[in-house]
Design a protein around this motif. Structure first.
Motif, PDB file in Angstrom:
ATOM      1  N   ARG A  90       0.832  -1.211   0.000  1.00 46.53           N
ATOM      2  CA  ARG A  90       0.000   0.000   0.000  1.00 46.53           C
ATOM      3  C   ARG A  90       0.864   1.258   0.000  1.00 46.53           C
ATOM      4  O   ARG A  90       0.553   2.227  -0.699  1.00 46.53           O
ATOM      5  CB  ARG A  90      -0.908  -0.002   1.240  1.00 46.53           C
ATOM      6  N   ALA A  93       2.455   1.681  -3.485  1.00 47.80           N
ATOM      7  CA  ALA A  93       1.430   2.100  -4.453  1.00 47.80           C
ATOM      8  C   ALA A  93       1.079   3.577  -4.259  1.00 47.80           C
ATOM      9  O   ALA A  93       0.954   4.332  -5.241  1.00 47.80           O
ATOM     10  CB  ALA A  93       0.180   1.239  -4.292  1.00 47.80           C
ATOM     11  N   TYR A  94       0.927   3.993  -2.993  1.00 57.02           N
ATOM     12  CA  TYR A  94       0.588   5.398  -2.711  1.00 57.02           C
ATOM     13  C   TYR A  94       1.720   6.320  -3.132  1.00 57.02           C
ATOM     14  O   TYR A  94       1.475   7.396  -3.703  1.00 57.02           O
ATOM     15  CB  TYR A  94       0.297   5.584  -1.220  1.00 57.02           C
ATOM     16  N   SER A  95       2.972   5.907  -2.868  1.00 53.30           N
ATOM     17  CA  SER A  95       4.132   6.731  -3.237  1.00 53.30           C
ATOM     18  C   SER A  95       4.198   6.932  -4.742  1.00 53.30           C
ATOM     19  O   SER A  95       4.450   8.046  -5.221  1.00 53.30           O
ATOM     20  CB  SER A  95       5.424   6.074  -2.739  1.00 53.30           C
ATOM     21  N   LYS A  96       3.962   5.852  -5.492  1.00 50.90           N
ATOM     22  CA  LYS A  96       3.985   5.945  -6.955  1.00 50.90           C
ATOM     23  C   LYS A  96       2.868   6.845  -7.463  1.00 50.90           C
ATOM     24  O   LYS A  96       3.077   7.697  -8.336  1.00 50.90           O
ATOM     25  CB  LYS A  96       3.844   4.552  -7.562  1.00 50.90           C
ATOM     26  N   GLU A  97       1.679   6.652  -6.890  1.00 47.85           N
ATOM     27  CA  GLU A  97       0.521   7.450  -7.309  1.00 47.85           C
ATOM     28  C   GLU A  97       0.740   8.934  -7.005  1.00 47.85           C
ATOM     29  O   GLU A  97       0.456   9.799  -7.830  1.00 47.85           O
ATOM     30  CB  GLU A  97      -0.722   6.944  -6.576  1.00 47.85           C
ATOM     31  N   TYR A  98       1.282   9.222  -5.802  1.00 49.86           N
ATOM     32  CA  TYR A  98       1.535  10.609  -5.409  1.00 49.86           C
ATOM     33  C   TYR A  98       2.575  11.239  -6.331  1.00 49.86           C
ATOM     34  O   TYR A  98       2.428  12.389  -6.765  1.00 49.86           O
ATOM     35  CB  TYR A  98       2.032  10.658  -3.957  1.00 49.86           C
ATOM     36  N   ARG A  99       3.634  10.479  -6.647  1.00 48.37           N
ATOM     37  CA  ARG A  99       4.692  11.015  -7.504  1.00 48.37           C
ATOM     38  C   ARG A  99       4.180  11.298  -8.918  1.00 48.37           C
ATOM     39  O   ARG A  99       4.561  12.295  -9.531  1.00 48.37           O
ATOM     40  CB  ARG A  99       5.859  10.026  -7.547  1.00 48.37           C
ATOM     41  N   ILE A 100       3.301  10.416  -9.420  1.00 49.96           N
ATOM     42  CA  ILE A 100       2.738  10.624 -10.759  1.00 49.96           C
ATOM     43  C   ILE A 100       1.867  11.889 -10.781  1.00 49.96           C
ATOM     44  O   ILE A 100       1.921  12.693 -11.710  1.00 49.96           O
ATOM     45  CB  ILE A 100       1.921   9.384 -11.194  1.00 49.96           C
ATOM     46  N   ARG A 101       1.060  12.065  -9.718  1.00 49.07           N
ATOM     47  CA  ARG A 101       0.156  13.218  -9.660  1.00 49.07           C
ATOM     48  C   ARG A 101       0.908  14.545  -9.492  1.00 49.07           C
ATOM     49  O   ARG A 101       0.480  15.570 -10.000  1.00 49.07           O
ATOM     50  CB  ARG A 101      -0.835  13.047  -8.503  1.00 49.07           C
ATOM     51  N   HIS A 102       2.036  14.521  -8.758  1.00 49.60           N
ATOM     52  CA  HIS A 102       2.750  15.759  -8.440  1.00 49.60           C
ATOM     53  C   HIS A 102       4.157  15.771  -9.024  1.00 49.60           C
ATOM     54  O   HIS A 102       5.053  16.418  -8.474  1.00 49.60           O
ATOM     55  CB  HIS A 102       2.828  15.930  -6.912  1.00 49.60           C
TER      56      HIS A 102
END
Length: 230
Positions: A90, A93-102
């Motif tokens: 988790r 996954a959150y780190s990757k998602e956050y990096r993609i968004r920002h």
């Protein structure tokens, strides 16, 4: 019955009512209460840090170069490790998602920080590389002297080698795979440029991948290998 006993008894008799009222108040003023708590935590952290005491327990002196005492440091490290192990997928996954968004914002901050602290970063990484090199050398010599594998540090080393059989084969296969990848990319590059894939200097003969000199060398080498096998 004194006042404190009466108040306690009254609270216990109406506990559910008080808890419900507290929850309603917290839900209405959640942001303000969280902000106040953050400010308080930050001020307490700075005060304890300046005093040189542990920022967690607030009693024992902090270790040199750290903000925790030894006990709190070990507990905190174990707690963080256990949490990461439990929620690893988790968190990743959150780190990757956050990096993609920002991603644009993160890159801009990184560039600004690198420009402002260029000399400090260069000095830090040089010092870090020297420390890592010294540590690895010392670890290598220590494991070699003990007769254990210098790679995994667990299994005994093979006779005449510094690695155990498993690590030796793993290292050998990794080297072969790396060399094959390099050779393939070099071959494709030289072939695309029309150069000899052996020497990489002279243009290849038309319709072939070798120049005339390298083609004759290859033919001679093939004859020698054929004779040796016979």
């Amino acid at each position: 019955m004194n006042d404190s006993e009466y108040n306690h008894e009254y609270y216990m008799n109406h506990k559910e009512k008080f808890d419900a009222a507290r929850k309603r108040y917290h839900s209405r003023h959640k942001e303000r209460l969280n902000a106040l708590q953050r400010e308080y935590n930050k001020a307490r952290y700075q005060a304890r840090k300046e005093q040189g005491i542990c920022v967690l327990c607030g009693h024992a002196p902090a270790m040199e170069g750290r903000v925790f005492c030894e006990d709190c440091y070990l507990k905190n490290r174990a707690s963080r490790k256990a949490y990461y192990t439990k929620h690893r997928e988790r968190i990743i996954a959150y780190s990757k998602e956050y990096r993609i968004r920002h991603i644009d914002e993160i890159r801009e901050k990184d560039r600004e920080y690198s420009k402002e602290h260029k000399d400090e970063l260069i000095a830090y990484w040089r010092k870090r590389n020297i420390m890592q090199t010294d540590y690895r050398k010392a670890r290598y010599e220590s494991r070699k002297a003990q007769g254990i594998c210098t790679s995994c540090g667990k299994a005994p080393a093979m006779e005449g080698h510094v690695m155990c059989e498993a690590c030796y084969l793993k290292s050998k296969n990794a080297y072969k795979a790396q060399w094959r990848s390099f050779a393939k990319s070099r071959y494709q590059k030289l072939k695309g440029e029309g150069l000899c894939v052996w020497c990489g200097k002279v243009p290849a003969v038309e319709g072939r991948t070798l120049c005339a000199a390298c083609a004759s060398k290859k033919a001679l080498k093939s004859k020698e290998e054929y004779r040796r096998k016979k």
